[in-house]
Design a protein around this motif. Sequence first.
Motif, mmCIF file in Angstrom:
data_model
loop_
_atom_site.group_PDB
_atom_site.id
_atom_site.type_symbol
_atom_site.label_atom_id
_atom_site.label_comp_id
_atom_site.label_asym_id
_atom_site.label_seq_id
_atom_site.Cartn_x
_atom_site.Cartn_y
_atom_site.Cartn_z
ATOM 1 N N UNK A 27 0.845 -1.196 0.000
ATOM 2 C CA UNK A 27 0.000 0.000 0.000
ATOM 3 C C UNK A 27 0.881 1.247 0.000
ATOM 4 N N UNK A 28 0.577 2.169 -0.896
ATOM 5 C CA UNK A 28 1.227 3.482 -0.913
ATOM 6 C C UNK A 28 0.524 4.317 0.153
ATOM 7 N N UNK A 29 1.186 4.571 1.273
ATOM 8 C CA UNK A 29 0.516 5.171 2.439
ATOM 9 C C UNK A 29 0.020 6.601 2.236
ATOM 10 N N UNK A 30 0.722 7.477 1.508
ATOM 11 C CA UNK A 30 0.175 8.831 1.351
ATOM 12 C C UNK A 30 -1.186 8.867 0.639
ATOM 13 N N UNK A 31 -1.399 7.934 -0.301
ATOM 14 C CA UNK A 31 -2.666 7.912 -1.043
ATOM 15 C C UNK A 31 -3.577 6.782 -0.617
ATOM 16 N N UNK A 32 -3.072 5.885 0.221
ATOM 17 C CA UNK A 32 -3.801 4.687 0.655
ATOM 18 C C UNK A 32 -4.183 3.791 -0.529
ATOM 19 N N UNK A 33 -3.385 3.836 -1.584
ATOM 20 C CA UNK A 33 -3.639 3.063 -2.803
ATOM 21 C C UNK A 33 -2.934 1.704 -2.741
ATOM 22 N N UNK A 34 -3.690 0.639 -2.999
ATOM 23 C CA UNK A 34 -3.124 -0.707 -3.052
ATOM 24 C C UNK A 34 -2.466 -0.886 -4.420
ATOM 25 N N UNK A 35 -1.246 -1.396 -4.420
ATOM 26 C CA UNK A 35 -0.522 -1.625 -5.668
ATOM 27 C C UNK A 35 -1.038 -2.922 -6.276
ATOM 28 N N UNK A 36 -1.656 -2.813 -7.446
ATOM 29 C CA UNK A 36 -2.238 -3.985 -8.103
ATOM 30 C C UNK A 36 -1.527 -4.362 -9.394
ATOM 31 N N UNK A 37 -0.577 -3.526 -9.836
ATOM 32 C CA UNK A 37 0.181 -3.834 -11.056
ATOM 33 C C UNK A 37 1.496 -3.070 -11.033
ATOM 34 N N UNK A 38 2.426 -3.529 -11.855
ATOM 35 C CA UNK A 38 3.737 -2.905 -11.887
ATOM 36 C C UNK A 38 3.697 -1.496 -12.473
ATOM 37 N N UNK A 87 11.031 -5.276 0.852
ATOM 38 C CA UNK A 87 12.215 -4.626 0.307
ATOM 39 C C UNK A 87 11.878 -3.191 -0.100
ATOM 40 N N UNK A 88 10.729 -3.001 -0.721
ATOM 41 C CA UNK A 88 10.286 -1.661 -1.122
ATOM 42 C C UNK A 88 9.998 -0.804 0.104
ATOM 43 N N UNK A 89 9.364 -1.390 1.113
ATOM 44 C CA UNK A 89 9.048 -0.659 2.345
ATOM 45 C C UNK A 89 10.324 -0.169 3.024
ATOM 46 N N UNK A 90 11.314 -1.031 3.154
ATOM 47 C CA UNK A 90 12.560 -0.679 3.839
ATOM 48 C C UNK A 90 13.298 0.438 3.095
ATOM 49 N N UNK A 91 13.253 0.411 1.779
ATOM 50 C CA UNK A 91 13.999 1.388 0.977
ATOM 51 C C UNK A 91 13.220 2.676 0.720
ATOM 52 N N UNK A 92 11.977 2.739 1.178
ATOM 53 C CA UNK A 92 11.138 3.934 1.031
ATOM 54 C C UNK A 92 10.385 4.180 2.331
ATOM 55 N N UNK A 93 11.107 4.505 3.360
ATOM 56 C CA UNK A 93 10.525 4.663 4.699
ATOM 57 C C UNK A 93 9.321 5.606 4.702
#
Length: 101
Positions: A27-38, A87-93
């Motif tokens: 989930x992209x937290x600023x927009x609360x958007x679930x990532x469903x595709x690359x 991995x994405x979470x750790x590199x984009x706190x």
Amino acid sequence: MSGVWVFKNGVLKLDDQSSNQRRRVLVHTPTNEVITCYSDLERMLTSLGWERYYDDLDLLQFHKRSTVHLISLPKDFSRFKSVHMYDIVVKNKNLFEVRDV
């Protein structure tokens, strides 16, 4: 991270199969958007300063010039597992999080 760590052929890795009882999403937290595709993920990472590498045809790779970090993802989104999400979470706190659905 939950799961079972497996040592196989000299490599230690997290066995995601055992942790698949619960489905997880990135989930992209600023927009609360679930990532469903690359394409959505690439759009977000690009806006954060990540650049796409095209060297490996089997992986999607992103690098941020100001760091030594490299994000490597399987080309097929259906193989995008929680270990890649973390991995994405750790590199984009504070910008992404992994949630159970």
